[in-house]
Design a protein around this motif. Sequence first.
Motif, PDB file in Angstrom:
ATOM      1  N   ARG A 186      24.124  -4.399 -22.958  1.00 27.50           N
ATOM      2  CA  ARG A 186      25.149  -4.010 -21.996  1.00 27.50           C
ATOM      3  C   ARG A 186      25.279  -2.477 -21.968  1.00 27.50           C
ATOM      4  NH1 ARG A 186      30.496  -7.623 -22.453  1.00 27.50           N
ATOM      5  NH2 ARG A 186      30.807  -6.535 -20.474  1.00 27.50           N
ATOM      6  N   ASP A 209      25.975 -10.240 -23.028  1.00 25.54           N
ATOM      7  CA  ASP A 209      26.649 -11.341 -22.355  1.00 25.54           C
ATOM      8  C   ASP A 209      26.178 -12.659 -22.954  1.00 25.54           C
ATOM      9  OD1 ASP A 209      28.078  -9.729 -20.554  1.00 25.54           O
ATOM     10  OD2 ASP A 209      26.325  -9.582 -19.223  1.00 25.54           O
ATOM     11  N   ASP A 229      31.548  -8.226 -26.549  1.00 22.07           N
ATOM     12  CA  ASP A 229      32.044  -7.486 -25.388  1.00 22.07           C
ATOM     13  C   ASP A 229      31.462  -6.088 -25.305  1.00 22.07           C
ATOM     14  OD1 ASP A 229      33.396  -6.594 -27.596  1.00 22.07           O
ATOM     15  OD2 ASP A 229      35.382  -6.597 -26.675  1.00 22.07           O
TER      16      ASP A 229
END
Length: 221
Positions: free
Chosen positions: A122, A115, A111
């Motif tokens: 991310r 992904d 997280d």
Amino acid sequence: MKRTMIALCAVSLAFTGCANMDETQRHTGTGAAIGAVAGAVLGAATSSRSDRGKGAVIGAAAGAAIGAGGGYLWSKRMQEQKAAMEQATQGTGVEVTQTADNRLKLEIPSDVSFDSGSYAIRPSLRPVLDKLAAGLAEHAVTRVTIVGHTDSSGSDKVNNPLSVKRAEAVRDYLVPRGVAASRIAVDGRGAREPLADNATAEGRAKNRRVEIFIAEGQAAN
């Protein structure tokens, strides 16, 4: 027997002294004490009856040296870097620990990092890597190993290269920010080293991760 008792008394003093040390010294002192206990027992057990006390003393000294070493050097600078990374990653889910062989480890969950099926970093991971790069640039003697992992979704033919690409993506983010590529090793483990049960969505999320290891003073193999 008398020498054995002397060796074990020295070990006891080492444990007691750890209470008065800073954290860096405490890690080394504790390792030395544990090594000394193991060395004393082994030295006594493998010596003849007449030399058992002498064997325990020698074993304790050797064990203390090995225990203090831990495979890598854990310096004051490494402890400061650990504290800085703990502060930088607070509330992000990134786990910062010191490994048994004295490496700094950052375990970055999915997280924060990637992904599913992707090796694009991310946005939530970038501030963590920025802080890490700044620390590494200031402490150029350390070596970095980045290991990518996937969950069990898909085949090894897909997961193995994906895990390597995730590690490479982290490396490629760090290099333009002042960390020499020659200091960084990358590896991918695919789905071979799960932390949790791949039968659940939560477990698969835990298994999609990147681990960053920082080491100072690598011992010879």
